[in-house]
Design an enzyme around this catalytic site. Sequence first.
Site, mmCIF file in Angstrom:
data_model
loop_
_atom_site.group_PDB
_atom_site.id
_atom_site.type_symbol
_atom_site.label_atom_id
_atom_site.label_comp_id
_atom_site.label_asym_id
_atom_site.label_seq_id
_atom_site.Cartn_x
_atom_site.Cartn_y
_atom_site.Cartn_z
ATOM 1 N N ASP A 204 54.035 24.178 6.805
ATOM 2 C CA ASP A 204 54.110 22.966 7.454
ATOM 3 C C ASP A 204 54.615 21.825 6.550
ATOM 4 O OD1 ASP A 204 52.676 21.597 9.704
ATOM 5 O OD2 ASP A 204 51.704 20.633 8.145
ATOM 6 N N GLU A 248 59.171 24.186 7.917
ATOM 7 C CA GLU A 248 59.515 23.125 8.735
ATOM 8 C C GLU A 248 60.087 22.293 7.713
ATOM 9 O OE1 GLU A 248 57.183 19.786 11.591
ATOM 10 O OE2 GLU A 248 56.260 20.581 9.668
HETATM 11 C C1 GLC Z 1 53.630 19.560 11.251
HETATM 12 C C2 GLC Z 1 53.126 19.889 12.560
HETATM 13 C C3 GLC Z 1 52.524 18.970 13.246
HETATM 14 C C4 GLC Z 1 51.241 18.184 12.278
HETATM 15 C C5 GLC Z 1 51.858 17.776 11.223
HETATM 16 C C6 GLC Z 1 50.770 17.566 10.031
HETATM 17 O O1 GLC Z 1 54.721 18.411 11.511
HETATM 18 O O2 GLC Z 1 54.133 20.477 13.218
HETATM 19 O O3 GLC Z 1 51.658 19.351 14.343
HETATM 20 O O4 GLC Z 1 50.587 17.291 13.020
HETATM 21 O O5 GLC Z 1 52.707 18.776 10.558
HETATM 22 O O6 GLC Z 1 50.047 18.666 9.444
#
Ligand code: GLC
Length: 546
Positions: A204, A248
């Site tokens: 994440d 991500e």
């Molecule tokens: C990422 C996730 C999202 C979340 C954020 C904080 O962007 O995809 O859903 O709110 O991280 O953890």
Amino acid sequence: MKITDTSDLWWRSAVVYCLDVETFMDWTGDGKGDFVGLAHRIDYLAQLGVTCLWLMPFYPTPGRDDGYDITDFYGVDPSLGTHGDLVEVLRLADDRGIRVIVDLVVNHTSDQHPWFTAARSSRESPFRDYYVWRDAPPPGHEENVFPDKETGVWQRDEKTGQYYQHSFYRQQPDLNITNPAVRDEIAKILGFWLQLGVSGFRVDAVPFLLDTAGVDAARQLLPDPHEYLRSLRSFMGRRSGQSILLGEVNLPYEDQLEFFGGPDGGELTMQFDFLTMQHLYLSLARQDARPLVQTLLARPELPDGAQWAIFVRNHDELTLDKLSDDERQEVFAAFGPEPGMQLYGRGLRRRLPPMLDGDPRRIRMVYSLLFALPGTPTLFYGEEIGMGENLAVEGRSAVRTPMQWTAGANAGFSTAAERKLPAPVTPGGYGPAFVNVESQDHDPDSLLVFVRKLVQTYRTTFEIGFGAFGVLDSGTPGVLAHEMRWDEGCVVALHNFSPESAEVRLPLEGSAVLDLLTGIREPLPEKGPAVLSLEGYGFRWLRLLA
Ligand code: GLC
């Protein structure tokens, strides 16, 4: 086939399926999905052809950010089941050849995590330095990821009189990875889940995790955060050689390359291709393949074994933050003109089919592209049946409604009273009466059967996952033509973004092409270019035959 080149790179030809246990299947009848429900649906995923299940956070949580605010990195939220139920899912998945990866959310914890409770109790707490504290917010305004609810990234803590950093909601204090104790904790978390049998992690918010700028310079003990990511990857590799880090990282390509570890790799194994996703929507809005083509051509060459993960939609808003303001407005105008469809000024809280007015030709063309582009296709639950969003639900949760299994009550997701569901089922034309697994399962014309076909064809077309990619000159702005060559094979794919039918002239070698989606052979002329016809929004996957 050169088996040695591919046998240990399973992720390059995987089919990833993302779901939240909470909204997938409720077996205990309390209104919330659970691991027992998921266990009962593993065969559904196997039949779809999924090879890698990505579980969104299932850890104990107060639920401020839908589970992305965690109070115990080793736990299972009691509302979803127990470790025993989770292990049963891992075993069933393994038995069907499905790997499982889990969300690794270590940029922050919940403010109710025992570490933070201890950290904020006193400046002398041994957990104080697990988080990022300052006497005053450092100069320079940093925008919070959730600008509708937060004005900045520093929150004053009354008791100890200092400010802590939070890139997301204030209930999600950022962990301090410059602290070696925190890095040890993160390694232990990885070790724990690997030992339990997962095949890796969806990591994440990686750029936030590695961003140590908020830490007081005097306390900076980590000169190069990328060095840390590299060491985390090698730690994981030592524990489990086949595991992956799918990150991500929504940044320009040159920065993404750094998160792969540069040209030599060694950091993230895979990253979501946010730029391709955003330009895909621009191309759809313009009915012109060129924005997508330019983006694909701008992709950097990846280190050995690394791979893109491609997606059309995910659980968050459809972010368009990497488009110019004008381009974003074009996409908004085409696919989300009402303010209530937009979020944070940068994205759309919608699923694909309603954005395309339910046009089956366009929807299928997009999913064909998802499976035909080089990169690992990643589905968000419900995409395979064409679920829509529920705009009556707040924020991002509009796309996180219960999975639609049948046309019955609560879409067959739960037998509980409707008010107990995590979110109301999508109503109207995309509701369970029209969109559900049961009715599509045996309908040869359904989206579900079509997606199954795409998955099977993708899985048996190694060129896509492993081949060298090239864009061909289609001679028509509406049409993306690309080829993938691997070993002796070559596959050419055509996708028409325009409603007009098209004839594409391509200098193809060989005696014929085999259409991989229909099984029809078409001879190629002995001399001159092949003339391939495409319907409006049509698509073809063609294998060149010698
Ligand atoms: C990422 C996730 C999202 C979340 C954020 C904080 O962007 O995809 O859903 O709110 O991280 O953890």
